[in-house]
Write a protein that holds these residues in place. Structure first.
Motif, PDB file in Angstrom:
ATOM      1  N   PHE A  29      39.861 -78.310  50.467  1.00 26.87           N
ATOM      2  CA  PHE A  29      40.069 -77.576  48.982  1.00 26.87           C
ATOM      3  C   PHE A  29      38.722 -76.785  48.618  1.00 26.87           C
ATOM      4  CE2 PHE A  29      41.570 -73.487  46.023  1.00 26.87           C
ATOM      5  CZ  PHE A  29      41.081 -74.292  44.931  1.00 26.87           C
ATOM      6  N   THR A  49      36.644 -70.811  48.601  1.00 24.28           N
ATOM      7  CA  THR A  49      38.064 -71.739  48.798  1.00 24.28           C
ATOM      8  C   THR A  49      38.564 -71.717  49.551  1.00 24.28           C
ATOM      9  OG1 THR A  49      39.461 -70.418  47.256  1.00 24.28           O
ATOM     10  CG2 THR A  49      38.052 -71.783  46.004  1.00 24.28           C
ATOM     11  N   ASN A  50      39.669 -72.432  49.978  1.00 23.08           N
ATOM     12  CA  ASN A  50      40.639 -72.611  50.836  1.00 23.08           C
ATOM     13  C   ASN A  50      41.663 -70.800  50.985  1.00 23.08           C
ATOM     14  OD1 ASN A  50      41.920 -73.241  52.753  1.00 23.08           O
ATOM     15  ND2 ASN A  50      43.988 -74.207  51.798  1.00 23.08           N
ATOM     16  N   SER A  97      39.331 -80.845  44.607  1.00 27.69           N
ATOM     17  CA  SER A  97      39.454 -80.170  43.467  1.00 27.69           C
ATOM     18  C   SER A  97      38.139 -79.872  42.961  1.00 27.69           C
ATOM     19  CB  SER A  97      40.274 -80.925  42.892  1.00 27.69           C
ATOM     20  OG  SER A  97      39.972 -82.141  42.088  1.00 27.69           O
TER      21      SER A  97
END
Length: 114
Positions: A29, A49-50, A97
């Protein structure tokens, strides 16, 4: 566990540019670049981030650009206008995360001479 392999480090004069690349076995992520200078703690340089949201350390804003290619399992760091204080070992990091510390690569040395 994610396998991360960094490349692209080296010796460059102040004002120069380098592009670091990180090859990942799996993209997470949050993909990021950290650095550690001698005698100093490891610090975040940039993350992405993704969804493409980026975060940069104040010291590199406007000079560094992070990018990721999920199809190629790669995250790059384009560094420009390099300064001697950018010297350090640069590590790639992959986190599932915000709460996880993630996995680390072995690092690549960047040395900026004045």
């Amino acid at each position: 566990q994610v396998q991360l392999v960094e490349s692209g480090g080296g010796l460059v004069q102040a004002g120069g540019s380098l592009r670091l690349s990180c090859a990942a076995s799996i993209m997470r992520f949050i993909m990021g670049w950290y650095r550690q200078a001698p005698g100093k703690p490891r610090e975040l340089v940039a993350s992405i981030t993704n969804g493409g949201a980026t975060n940069y350390a104040d010291s590199v804003k406007g000079r560094f650009t992070i990018s990721r290619d999920n199809a190629k399992n790669a995250v790059d760091l384009q560094m420009s206008s390099l300064k001697p204080e950018d010297t350090g070992i640069y590590y790639c990091n992959a986190r599932a995360s915000l709460k996880s510390t993630g996995d680390w690569g072995q690092g690549t040395q960047v040395t900026v001479s004045s």
